[in-house]
Write a protein that holds these residues in place. Structure first.
Motif, PDB file in Angstrom:
ATOM      1  N   PRO A   1      39.334 -17.667 -28.780  1.00 43.89           N
ATOM      2  CA  PRO A   1      39.597 -17.301 -30.179  1.00 43.89           C
ATOM      3  C   PRO A   1      39.952 -18.497 -31.062  1.00 43.89           C
ATOM      4  O   PRO A   1      40.577 -19.452 -30.613  1.00 43.89           O
TER       5      PRO A   1
ATOM      6  N   PRO B   1      34.991  -3.783 -34.316  1.00 41.63           N
ATOM      7  CA  PRO B   1      34.685  -4.648 -33.179  1.00 41.63           C
ATOM      8  C   PRO B   1      33.266  -4.359 -32.701  1.00 41.63           C
ATOM      9  O   PRO B   1      32.753  -3.251 -32.895  1.00 41.63           O
TER      10      PRO B   1
ATOM     11  N   ALA C   1      33.363 -12.670 -36.651  1.00 47.93           N
ATOM     12  CA  ALA C   1      34.364 -13.486 -35.960  1.00 47.93           C
ATOM     13  C   ALA C   1      33.940 -13.523 -34.500  1.00 47.93           C
ATOM     14  O   ALA C   1      33.821 -12.473 -33.864  1.00 47.93           O
TER      15      ALA C   1
ATOM     16  N   LEU D   1      43.571  -7.540 -34.484  1.00 45.32           N
ATOM     17  CA  LEU D   1      42.714  -8.428 -35.261  1.00 45.32           C
ATOM     18  C   LEU D   1      41.950  -7.652 -36.327  1.00 45.32           C
ATOM     19  O   LEU D   1      41.910  -8.048 -37.494  1.00 45.32           O
ATOM     20  N   ASN D   2      41.347  -6.536 -35.955  1.00 41.63           N
ATOM     21  CA  ASN D   2      40.635  -5.731 -36.950  1.00 41.63           C
ATOM     22  C   ASN D   2      41.592  -5.219 -38.018  1.00 41.63           C
ATOM     23  O   ASN D   2      41.256  -5.208 -39.201  1.00 41.63           O
TER      24      ASN D   2
ATOM     25  N   VAL E   1      36.345 -13.732 -29.774  1.00 41.00           N
ATOM     26  CA  VAL E   1      37.731 -13.436 -30.147  1.00 41.00           C
ATOM     27  C   VAL E   1      38.652 -13.174 -28.952  1.00 41.00           C
ATOM     28  O   VAL E   1      39.872 -13.179 -29.126  1.00 41.00           O
TER      29      VAL E   1
ATOM     30  N   THR F   1      34.207  -8.187 -35.312  1.00 41.44           N
ATOM     31  CA  THR F   1      34.871  -9.047 -34.343  1.00 41.44           C
ATOM     32  C   THR F   1      34.124  -8.888 -33.020  1.00 41.44           C
ATOM     33  O   THR F   1      33.867  -7.775 -32.583  1.00 41.44           O
TER      34      THR F   1
ATOM     35  N   HIS G   1      37.833   0.441 -35.683  1.00 39.72           N
ATOM     36  CA  HIS G   1      38.368   0.063 -34.379  1.00 39.72           C
ATOM     37  C   HIS G   1      38.684   1.287 -33.538  1.00 39.72           C
ATOM     38  O   HIS G   1      39.132   2.316 -34.041  1.00 39.72           O
TER      39      HIS G   1
ATOM     40  N   ASP H   1      39.014 -18.096 -38.353  1.00 39.14           N
ATOM     41  CA  ASP H   1      38.327 -16.854 -38.717  1.00 39.14           C
ATOM     42  C   ASP H   1      38.915 -16.269 -39.995  1.00 39.14           C
ATOM     43  O   ASP H   1      38.175 -15.804 -40.870  1.00 39.14           O
TER      44      ASP H   1
ATOM     45  N   ILE I   1      41.423 -17.764 -34.401  1.00 41.78           N
ATOM     46  CA  ILE I   1      41.799 -16.720 -35.344  1.00 41.78           C
ATOM     47  C   ILE I   1      42.120 -17.268 -36.733  1.00 41.78           C
ATOM     48  O   ILE I   1      41.663 -16.726 -37.743  1.00 41.78           O
TER      49      ILE I   1
ATOM     50  N   GLN J   1      34.814  -2.569 -41.241  1.00 41.11           N
ATOM     51  CA  GLN J   1      35.346  -3.503 -40.251  1.00 41.11           C
ATOM     52  C   GLN J   1      35.257  -2.875 -38.873  1.00 41.11           C
ATOM     53  O   GLN J   1      35.734  -1.758 -38.665  1.00 41.11           O
TER      54      GLN J   1
END
Length: 197
Positions: free
Chosen positions: A176, A68, A169, A20-21, A172, A124, A10, A181, A178, A66
């Motif tokens: 969203p 975005p 996901a 979120l991440n 978002v 994401t 991220h 997800d 979430i 992970q």
């Protein structure tokens, strides 16, 4: 005991703080810990030591990344991380160059990787699921999620890592879901990584 390197790719922006991440990384850490994995982590937007990062790839059985989706790819901080870490490991630690030899300079490009583990990408994205895999969709024109991530897959392939199924996901920011997800993510990790590696 299996060993996993978790990379949080991220990049902070005022409209995208990374919660979120970060939550998905925490859930991945919990799932791996509960499954008995040893864990090392890296946040590409923070300081890191290039040589230590190369050693983490050598140590890991699995690399979990992970990120975005950022302008149809990974964040600039993760691209910088790849440029620095993968380049440092390219000649002898993570790969033996590009796999070609002077006897066959036109063959085997990209086959010099020395790593033997697996990797998983988790993304994401603000794009809805319906934007992918539909030839009538006006922007992506039928490509799938992994088509969009092809440069990342090729980077990992270069070093010999084998892909596990990608997690997405969707939508978002605009629409969203979430909690759904999170449930899908936890099941995905269990069935597509922990039970397979």
């Amino acid at each position: 005991m299996k060993k996993v390197l978790i990379i949080n790719g991220h990049q902070y922006y005022p409209f995208a703080e990374g919660k979120l991440n970060g939550s998905l990384v925490e859930k991945a850490s919990t799932a791996f810990t509960n499954a008995g994995y040893q864990i090392k982590t890296t946040i590409t937007g923070e300081d890191y030591n290039i040589d230590e990062e190369v050693e983490k790839f050598l140590w890991a059985d699995v690399v979990f990344f992970q990120t975005p989706l950022n302008w149809m790819g990974v964040t600039w901080s993760f691209k910088k991380y790849i440029d620095e870490v993968f380049t440092a490991g390219m000649m002898g630690k993570l790969s033996q160059g590009d796999g070609r030899t002077s006897k066959a300079p036109k063959k085997n490009y990209g086959t010099g990787g020395l790593l033997k583990g697996n990797y998983m990408i988790s993304v994401t994205a603000n794009a809805p699921k319906e934007a992918f895999n539909d030839p009538q969709e006006q922007f992506f024109n039928g490509i799938n999620e992994d088509d969009l991530l092809l440069p990342m897959h090729l980077n990992f392939k270069w070093f010999g890592l084998t892909p596990l199924k990608t997690f997405f996901a969707y939508d978002v920011m605009k629409n969203p879901e979430i909690e759904n997800d999170f449930q899908r993510f936890e099941k995905h990790l269990q069935t597509e990584l922990i039970e397979k590696v």
